[in-house]
Design an enzyme around this catalytic site. Sequence first.
Site, PDB file in Angstrom:
ATOM      1  N   ARG A  29       0.904  -1.247   0.110  1.00 50.32           N
ATOM      2  CA  ARG A  29       0.020   0.102   0.141  1.00 50.32           C
ATOM      3  C   ARG A  29       0.754   1.430  -0.097  1.00 50.32           C
ATOM      4  O   ARG A  29       0.319   2.487  -0.317  1.00 50.32           O
ATOM      5  CB  ARG A  29      -0.792   0.087   1.200  1.00 50.32           C
ATOM      6  CG  ARG A  29      -1.860  -1.021   1.308  1.00 50.32           C
ATOM      7  CD  ARG A  29      -2.837  -1.451   2.341  1.00 50.32           C
ATOM      8  NE  ARG A  29      -1.854  -2.391   3.335  1.00 50.32           N
ATOM      9  CZ  ARG A  29      -2.328  -2.710   4.464  1.00 50.32           C
ATOM     10  NH1 ARG A  29      -3.488  -2.484   4.966  1.00 50.32           N
ATOM     11  NH2 ARG A  29      -1.290  -3.436   5.250  1.00 50.32           N
ATOM     12  N   ASN A 408      40.384  28.046  -3.659  1.00 47.27           N
ATOM     13  CA  ASN A 408      40.642  27.143  -3.044  1.00 47.27           C
ATOM     14  C   ASN A 408      40.869  25.487  -3.541  1.00 47.27           C
ATOM     15  O   ASN A 408      41.581  24.789  -3.069  1.00 47.27           O
ATOM     16  CB  ASN A 408      39.792  26.514  -1.629  1.00 47.27           C
ATOM     17  CG  ASN A 408      38.383  26.258  -2.059  1.00 47.27           C
ATOM     18  OD1 ASN A 408      38.009  26.492  -3.082  1.00 47.27           O
ATOM     19  ND2 ASN A 408      37.691  25.400  -1.290  1.00 47.27           N
TER      20      ASN A 408
HETATM   21  C1  UD1 Z   1      -2.087  -5.948  11.439  1.00 41.45           C
HETATM   22  C2  UD1 Z   1      -3.011  -6.788  12.459  1.00 41.45           C
HETATM   23  C3  UD1 Z   1      -4.136  -5.889  12.566  1.00 41.45           C
HETATM   24  C4  UD1 Z   1      -3.671  -4.574  13.325  1.00 41.45           C
HETATM   25  C5  UD1 Z   1      -2.836  -3.883  12.377  1.00 41.45           C
HETATM   26  C6  UD1 Z   1      -2.462  -2.702  13.547  1.00 41.45           C
HETATM   27  C7  UD1 Z   1      -2.842  -9.098  11.835  1.00 41.45           C
HETATM   28  C8  UD1 Z   1      -3.403 -10.122  10.985  1.00 41.45           C
HETATM   29  N1  UD1 Z   1      -3.296  -7.783  11.476  1.00 41.45           N
HETATM   30  O1  UD1 Z   1      -2.659  -5.588   9.965  1.00 41.45           O
HETATM   31  O2  UD1 Z   1      -5.066  -6.693  13.488  1.00 41.45           O
HETATM   32  O3  UD1 Z   1      -4.965  -3.729  13.660  1.00 41.45           O
HETATM   33  O4  UD1 Z   1      -1.825  -4.850  12.264  1.00 41.45           O
HETATM   34  O5  UD1 Z   1      -1.509  -2.093  12.745  1.00 41.45           O
HETATM   35  O6  UD1 Z   1      -1.903  -9.303  12.324  1.00 41.45           O
HETATM   36  N2  UD1 Z   1       4.404  -8.668   8.200  1.00 41.45           N
HETATM   37  C9  UD1 Z   1       5.389  -9.822   8.072  1.00 41.45           C
HETATM   38  N3  UD1 Z   1       4.956 -10.788   7.487  1.00 41.45           N
HETATM   39  C10 UD1 Z   1       3.895 -10.981   6.642  1.00 41.45           C
HETATM   40  C11 UD1 Z   1       2.911  -9.929   6.890  1.00 41.45           C
HETATM   41  C12 UD1 Z   1       3.104  -8.646   7.718  1.00 41.45           C
HETATM   42  O7  UD1 Z   1       6.436  -9.718   8.808  1.00 41.45           O
HETATM   43  O8  UD1 Z   1       3.705 -12.034   6.146  1.00 41.45           O
HETATM   44  C13 UD1 Z   1       4.671  -7.484   8.735  1.00 41.45           C
HETATM   45  C14 UD1 Z   1       4.566  -6.167   8.105  1.00 41.45           C
HETATM   46  O9  UD1 Z   1       5.991  -5.716   7.502  1.00 41.45           O
HETATM   47  C15 UD1 Z   1       4.278  -5.001   9.084  1.00 41.45           C
HETATM   48  C16 UD1 Z   1       3.486  -6.021  10.286  1.00 41.45           C
HETATM   49  O10 UD1 Z   1       3.855  -7.394  10.013  1.00 41.45           O
HETATM   50  O11 UD1 Z   1       5.464  -4.660   9.637  1.00 41.45           O
HETATM   51  C17 UD1 Z   1       2.056  -6.028  10.280  1.00 41.45           C
HETATM   52  O12 UD1 Z   1       1.630  -6.288   8.749  1.00 41.45           O
HETATM   53  P1  UD1 Z   1       0.379  -5.344   7.890  1.00 41.45           P
HETATM   54  O13 UD1 Z   1       0.296  -6.134   6.554  1.00 41.45           O
HETATM   55  O14 UD1 Z   1       0.791  -3.841   8.107  1.00 41.45           O
HETATM   56  O15 UD1 Z   1      -0.538  -5.646   8.710  1.00 41.45           O
HETATM   57  P2  UD1 Z   1      -2.294  -4.974   8.997  1.00 41.45           P
HETATM   58  O16 UD1 Z   1      -3.060  -5.202   7.840  1.00 41.45           O
HETATM   59  O17 UD1 Z   1      -1.594  -3.386   9.393  1.00 41.45           O
HETATM   60 CA    CA Z   2       0.256  -2.302   9.444  1.00 39.69          CA
END
Ligand code: UD1
Ligand code: CA
Length: 498
Positions: A29, A408
């Site tokens: 995103r 310089n």
């Molecule tokens: C996640 C949470 C959501 C919460 C939100 C808070 C889950 C399923 N959802 O959603 O409940 O409200 O964060 O901000 O946990 N990442 C990995 N590996 C993956 C997927 C993600 O390392 O396979 C890491 C991403 O780099 C990121 C973090 O986990 O730093 C969160 O992932 P993101 O995709 O941003 O989750 P959200 O949709 O924000």
């Molecule tokens: Ca997130």
Amino acid sequence: MARGEVPADEADEAGGVVAVVLAAGLGKRMRSTLPKVLHPVGGRPMLLRVLTAARDAGVGRAVVVTGVHAARVEEAVRAEGEALRPLEVAFAHQDEPRGTGHAVQCALAQQPPAGAASLLVLPGDAPLLGPDVLGALLRRHRSSGAAATLLTAILPNPEGYGRILRDAAGRVVGIVEERDATPEQRRVREVNTLACCFRRDLLEEALALCRPTNAQGEIYLTDAVGLLAGRGERIEAVLAEDAEAVLGVNDRRALAAAEAALRRRVLERWMDAGVTVLDPQTTFVDERAVLGQDCVLHPFTVLEGACEIGPGCTLGPGAHLRDSRLGAGCVVWHSVVEGSELGPDCRVGPFAHLRPGCRLGRGVQVGNFAELKAAVLGDGCKQHHHSYVGDAELGPGVNVGAGVITANFDGRRKHRTVVGAGAFLGCNVNLIAPVEVGAGAFVAAGTTVSRPVPPDALAVGRPEVVVREGWAARRRQEGNRPSGPNEEGTPGHGPTPG
Ligand code: UD1
Ligand code: CA
């Protein structure tokens, strides 16, 4: 809570917790070639902010889970070097972003947290999470002995976050992602921040049972919460008082919101400490900056890096300072000052550029298209107009006239210019470095100084001036005739004097 404020016994206990920081997501995103967690907020990559907050909450060890951008993310963490100490950072790799739960599994498999009974899971994209709220989360988890303790927040607009599900008695029974939520569940305003503590053994068991049966086809860490609750395990929740601090950055709009929130916090801290900020909307102060009492920041003032500004300084409009130190009572406006040190009561601007390595004494005045680089200007020096002083040392009270240039660079190497106290450098003086002008010497306008000028001497070197009486008038008359060559030539066509 700042570093070092964690009580020793608590720090020891927190030190036994291993943090798992999730940074393997694709960050789609963001629509960026830069890994999401490396996008800076307040000049610092989000991931480093999260790691610093964990360290300041007393966490001793962190495992960062990386994905496609592993090399860049690891490099960014390593580049911090000593700055994250005493936090030890290890890395785990998640080949494919198969969800936050899968990311934690990767961490546990590749970096088994020996001896750690609890895990603190942190999102890599929550740059405003502070050590105070993480400390509160760790304390509650320890004191309650719950299977899991979640950091939650109540948001006016919970869009995009997982929602906290509670039963009639108010106990947490699960978390549902927005995409998987029913319209009724979407109305819940209590959200999951993804910062959470788990008993390690229970988490491992629960994750092994999680299945990617959701809208994204991922293994959700959040599902482990529902599983544990379903087995009758206790889930605690700590509600963050400061809802803004839990902001998760998924896109550039949220990045801007995080930046604005951080900036406002820093400015409010300085306003509370006695600094006037005329227009917080257009003023940027790095959190590492230190400002003295009664400083006044006008619009479009940017303080980057670790600036130290003495009391009573007036900065802006349009002051851009980076890693610089200013004594008391300085004025800087419409100018750029990088890596330099100014004594008290200096005036810089408008339109001056101090490049790195400058040191100005007391009451030095620099402005109107003056450029300086690695220049030392003694007390009371004046460099007011269109000029360049680089690799130079000027004693106190030197006057730098309009158009003075230190030559310089000889095309290969840089050379130094030294000008003694009270010397006068007239307009359009070229100083061919290496060269020295003695104290009290007078270098007349237009002189190119290519050998040393002794103290109190006059140096003057100008091409002879040719004056031809009546020449201009004759040219005007010729200009009225139809055509014909001008025997005396015209300026711009190479008139030969004589
Ligand atoms: C996640 C949470 C959501 C919460 C939100 C808070 C889950 C399923 N959802 O959603 O409940 O409200 O964060 O901000 O946990 N990442 C990995 N590996 C993956 C997927 C993600 O390392 O396979 C890491 C991403 O780099 C990121 C973090 O986990 O730093 C969160 O992932 P993101 O995709 O941003 O989750 P959200 O949709 O924000
Ligand atoms: Ca997130």
